[in-house]
Design a protein around this motif. Sequence first.
Motif, PDB file in Angstrom:
ATOM      1  N   ASP A  25       0.809  -1.220   0.000  1.00  0.00           N
ATOM      2  CA  ASP A  25       0.000   0.000   0.000  1.00  0.00           C
ATOM      3  C   ASP A  25       0.840   1.267   0.000  1.00  0.00           C
ATOM      4  N   GLY A  26       2.128   1.139  -0.284  1.00  0.00           N
ATOM      5  CA  GLY A  26       3.024   2.290  -0.280  1.00  0.00           C
ATOM      6  C   GLY A  26       3.786   2.440   1.013  1.00  0.00           C
ATOM      7  N   VAL A  27       3.335   1.740   2.042  1.00  0.00           N
ATOM      8  CA  VAL A  27       3.988   1.813   3.353  1.00  0.00           C
ATOM      9  C   VAL A  27       4.353   0.423   3.863  1.00  0.00           C
ATOM     10  N   GLY A  28       3.393  -0.491   3.847  1.00  0.00           N
ATOM     11  CA  GLY A  28       3.625  -1.812   4.418  1.00  0.00           C
ATOM     12  C   GLY A  28       3.163  -2.934   3.515  1.00  0.00           C
ATOM     13  N   ASP A 121      -2.530  -6.113   7.161  1.00  0.00           N
ATOM     14  CA  ASP A 121      -1.117  -5.806   7.307  1.00  0.00           C
ATOM     15  C   ASP A 121      -0.386  -7.066   7.745  1.00  0.00           C
ATOM     16  N   THR A 164      12.045   6.567  -2.944  1.00  0.00           N
ATOM     17  CA  THR A 164      11.528   6.334  -1.595  1.00  0.00           C
ATOM     18  C   THR A 164      10.472   5.238  -1.596  1.00  0.00           C
ATOM     19  N   GLN A 165       9.594   5.243  -2.583  1.00  0.00           N
ATOM     20  CA  GLN A 165       8.576   4.198  -2.674  1.00  0.00           C
ATOM     21  C   GLN A 165       9.219   2.826  -2.868  1.00  0.00           C
ATOM     22  N   HIS A 168      10.769   1.773   0.480  1.00  0.00           N
ATOM     23  CA  HIS A 168       9.740   1.330   1.421  1.00  0.00           C
ATOM     24  C   HIS A 168       9.255  -0.077   1.082  1.00  0.00           C
ATOM     25  N   ALA A 172       9.615  -3.254   3.522  1.00  0.00           N
ATOM     26  CA  ALA A 172       8.425  -3.973   3.968  1.00  0.00           C
ATOM     27  C   ALA A 172       8.562  -5.470   3.721  1.00  0.00           C
TER      28      ALA A 172
END
Length: 230
Positions: A25-28, A121, A164-165, A168, A172
């Motif tokens: 999802d862009g973060v995890g 998650d 950065t994406q 990440h 993850a």
Amino acid sequence: MEELKYHYKYPHPAVTTDCVIFGFDGVGLKVLLIERGIEPFRGRWAFPGGFLKMDESAEEGAQRELFEETGLKTNCVWQFGTFSNPNRDPRERVITIAYYALVRISEVHGGDDAAQAQWFDINDVPALAFDHDLILRTALQALRKQIHFEPIGFELLEQHFTMTQLQHLYEAVLDVKFDRRNFANKMLRLGLLTQYDEAKQLPNGKEAFLYSFNPNKYKELKQKGFRLEF
């Protein structure tokens, strides 16, 4: 069904397939689960899957069950394990062939034997039905091993992405933290990325270069025994 000319008269195990579907999802890192609508383990969360039909391969069965239970389609799944503990399924002797896939997160919905489908998650997965906790751990090990040899993580990003994406995403998947400058230098040195002149406006007012994956460079590196080390 017409009786087979040659067959063995001893008990046969049933065969199922299970799909561990990872998303980002862009973060995890996320994993797709279905809530079982039938017994056994009714109301418990599990992976999309089911019994194999007599006229389909295991891969075809895995993709069919995935679509029937979640509405999700994917063209590529990787087989990573077979699980055959005699007591893994309370219904009968069942052997499951497990696959994993990486997809961009999209809307899913429960269908067939699934009461609902939902993204979780990776660090917030509930206790799973059958032996699916073991299957998840094995799938993560396979994913983390493969990401060193193939740029499979790029399938979880949009066609154009920022450094950065990408960082990440790798953090993850591997459950680690990288130094921003070292990570960028490593990726750029490999030549796996194509940088664009256009930049993306960030919420803090700064701009970030956009990149895309270079499949030709990857094929070249793979022929040389490519392994991505951090």
